[in-house]
Design a protein around this motif. Structure first.
Motif, PDB file in Angstrom:
ATOM      1  N   LEU A  59       0.819  -1.339  -0.077  1.00 41.81           N
ATOM      2  CA  LEU A  59       0.153   0.039   0.058  1.00 41.81           C
ATOM      3  C   LEU A  59       0.842   1.355   0.020  1.00 41.81           C
TER       4      LEU A  59
ATOM      5  N   ALA B 293      -4.195   1.832   4.715  1.00 45.01           N
ATOM      6  CA  ALA B 293      -5.171   1.701   3.842  1.00 45.01           C
ATOM      7  C   ALA B 293      -5.890   2.690   3.569  1.00 45.01           C
TER       8      ALA B 293
ATOM      9  N   VAL C 221      -3.902   5.886   2.408  1.00 49.51           N
ATOM     10  CA  VAL C 221      -3.521   5.596   1.005  1.00 49.51           C
ATOM     11  C   VAL C 221      -4.583   5.889   0.012  1.00 49.51           C
ATOM     12  N   TYR C 222      -5.638   5.356   0.414  1.00 50.53           N
ATOM     13  CA  TYR C 222      -7.060   5.563  -0.414  1.00 50.53           C
ATOM     14  C   TYR C 222      -7.421   6.897  -0.588  1.00 50.53           C
TER      15      TYR C 222
ATOM     16  N   ILE D 164      -4.562   0.451  -6.112  1.00 51.18           N
ATOM     17  CA  ILE D 164      -4.895   0.987  -4.918  1.00 51.18           C
ATOM     18  C   ILE D 164      -6.388   0.629  -4.421  1.00 51.18           C
TER      19      ILE D 164
ATOM     20  N   LEU E  87      -6.166  -3.033  -3.221  1.00 49.06           N
ATOM     21  CA  LEU E  87      -5.627  -3.080  -2.083  1.00 49.06           C
ATOM     22  C   LEU E  87      -6.160  -2.670  -0.914  1.00 49.06           C
ATOM     23  N   PHE E  88      -6.930  -1.619  -0.909  1.00 42.85           N
ATOM     24  CA  PHE E  88      -7.768  -0.935   0.022  1.00 42.85           C
ATOM     25  C   PHE E  88      -8.843  -2.002   0.469  1.00 42.85           C
TER      26      PHE E  88
END
Length: 392
Positions: free
Chosen positions: A245, A327, A330-331, A344, A347-348
């Motif tokens: 992430l 997460a 990052v999102y 992304i 991964l979230f």
């Protein structure tokens, strides 16, 4: 008196093979997401690399990695694709437990010729088992059997009728009805479908006590028991996806640096990224500190103390919650690029799906806090909770 078993240390060969598969795993991840299971090229490559056997005892032809060696392998696979890491760590745990704890007859059948079959199943909500001559009749329905589309054997928890005993039952996949209801938010490629078994006979040698912690084969790692073994894989999974992430956000921001209005120029983002990086690294350090301590204890022929049992649970719980926070950062930082379908976003979703696992839930955290605060004197860990000594 026989000497207590020692840990087996296998070195980096399995990690090197896992790392070499990263380009293939990454290239197949989107297709696996769409299929709802790992693709056949990935499964074949994992099998050829021996990665389904990393937890299997050495006498059966497995690698029998130490806890920190396992963490390194599953972290690498989870970095490449969280669903791949999840399937391999779940299946490898189940095959390792089978190799260590099942009776000789069952092991000879299942691991004949050094083969490493793929296992899938569920070990938290039990079916029902009725004793029959030489074994049991098993029935039930189980959920979240990660890797079931690829498995040759099912690993299922069952409660023995008329007793409080629970056991793990190993059945050929032909005895399983796959229910196929896999429609989820995250970890889509794990194929963790529900399944049912209806009144199937299971020989006693194909079962073992759920809380078994004295192996018939292999070294000291199997003295952890199946729950503590599972903590290894889930801890590694959290580390792998957490690092990915952050690395994807670095790539995303770097590709847009210098453009007007981009987040790369934001002081608030710089501070937020520093906090996210520090939180991840601190969680990773706690995982390695606790498992380093565990390895020393096991290799010295001792069993874990209550505080050590607390810490391996706390380290996993903390790492998973930390990665869920990472997460979200990052999102949010990814803007509209994260909102759209892509890495992304996946991964979230995967991070939050993994955080829903029972080992990362509030029950573990509450029990850890109770023990750390000195409020569980004389109690010991029994799977998911601390309990006082049994009275006769």
């Amino acid at each position: 008196m026989s000497q207590a078993p020692r840990l087996h240390f296998a070195g980096t060969a399995a990690l090197d093979r896992a790392r070499a598969l990263r380009p293939l795993i990454e290239s197949e991840a989107e297709a696996g997401e769409a299929l709802g299971r790992l693709t056949e090229p990935v499964v074949a490559a994992l099998r050829d690399a021996g990665l389904f056997g990393v937890w299997v005892p050495v006498p059966l032809g497995g690698a029998e990695l130490s806890p920190r060696e396992l963490i390194a392998v599953f972290e690498e696979l989870s970095y490449a694709d969280p669903s791949t890491g999840w399937v391999v760590m779940a299946s490898a745990l189940e095959s390792g437990a089978a190799g260590a704890y099942l009776g000789d007859d069952a092991v000879e059948r299942i691991f004949q010729g050094g083969r490493m079959p793929i296992f899938a199943g569920q070990g938290t909500r039990p079916g029902t088992a009725v004793r029959k001559d030489g074994g049991f009749r098993l029935s039930g329905r189980w959920s979240f059997a990660s890797g079931m589309p690829h498995a040759q054997y099912a690993h299922s928890l069952g409660a023995i009728e008329g007793t409080e005993e629970t056991r793990i039952f190993i059945t050929p996949i032909d005895d399983v009805t796959k229910l196929g209801n896999w429609d989820v938010l995250g970890l889509c490629a794990t194929g963790s479908i529900d399944y049912a078994i209806d009144d199937v006979f299971v020989p006693e040698s194909q079962t073992h006590a759920f809380d078994e912690d004295e192996p018939l084969r292999g070294g000291a790692i199997y003295r952890l028991g199946i729950l503590d073994l599972a903590l290894i894989g889930h801890s590694a999974w959290a580390l792998g996806i957490g690092r990915r992430l952050l690395d994807e956000l670095i790539r995303h921001v770097g590709a847009r640096a210098g453009r007007p209005g981009q987040i790369a120029a934001s002081d608030a983002f710089h501070s937020g990224f520093a906090r996210a990086e520090a939180a991840y690294r601190a969680a990773r350090a706690l995982i390695h500190e606790t498992w380093d301590d565990t390895e020393r204890t096991l290799d010295a022929g001792r069993r874990l103390g209550v505080r050590q049992e607390t810490m391996v649970r706390l380290a996993l719980n903390h790492a998973t919650s930390t990665v869920a926070e990472v997460a979200r950062f990052v999102y949010t930082s990814g803007g509209t690029s994260a909102l759209r379908d892509g890495l992304i976003q996946r991964l979230f979703r995967d991070a939050h799906a993994g955080a829903a696992h029972i080992t990362s839930g509030p029950r573990f955290l509450q029990e850890c806090g109770r023990e750390l605060a000195g409020l569980a004197a004389g109690e010991s860990w029994r799977i998911f909770e601390l309990q006082p000594p049994e009275t006769k």
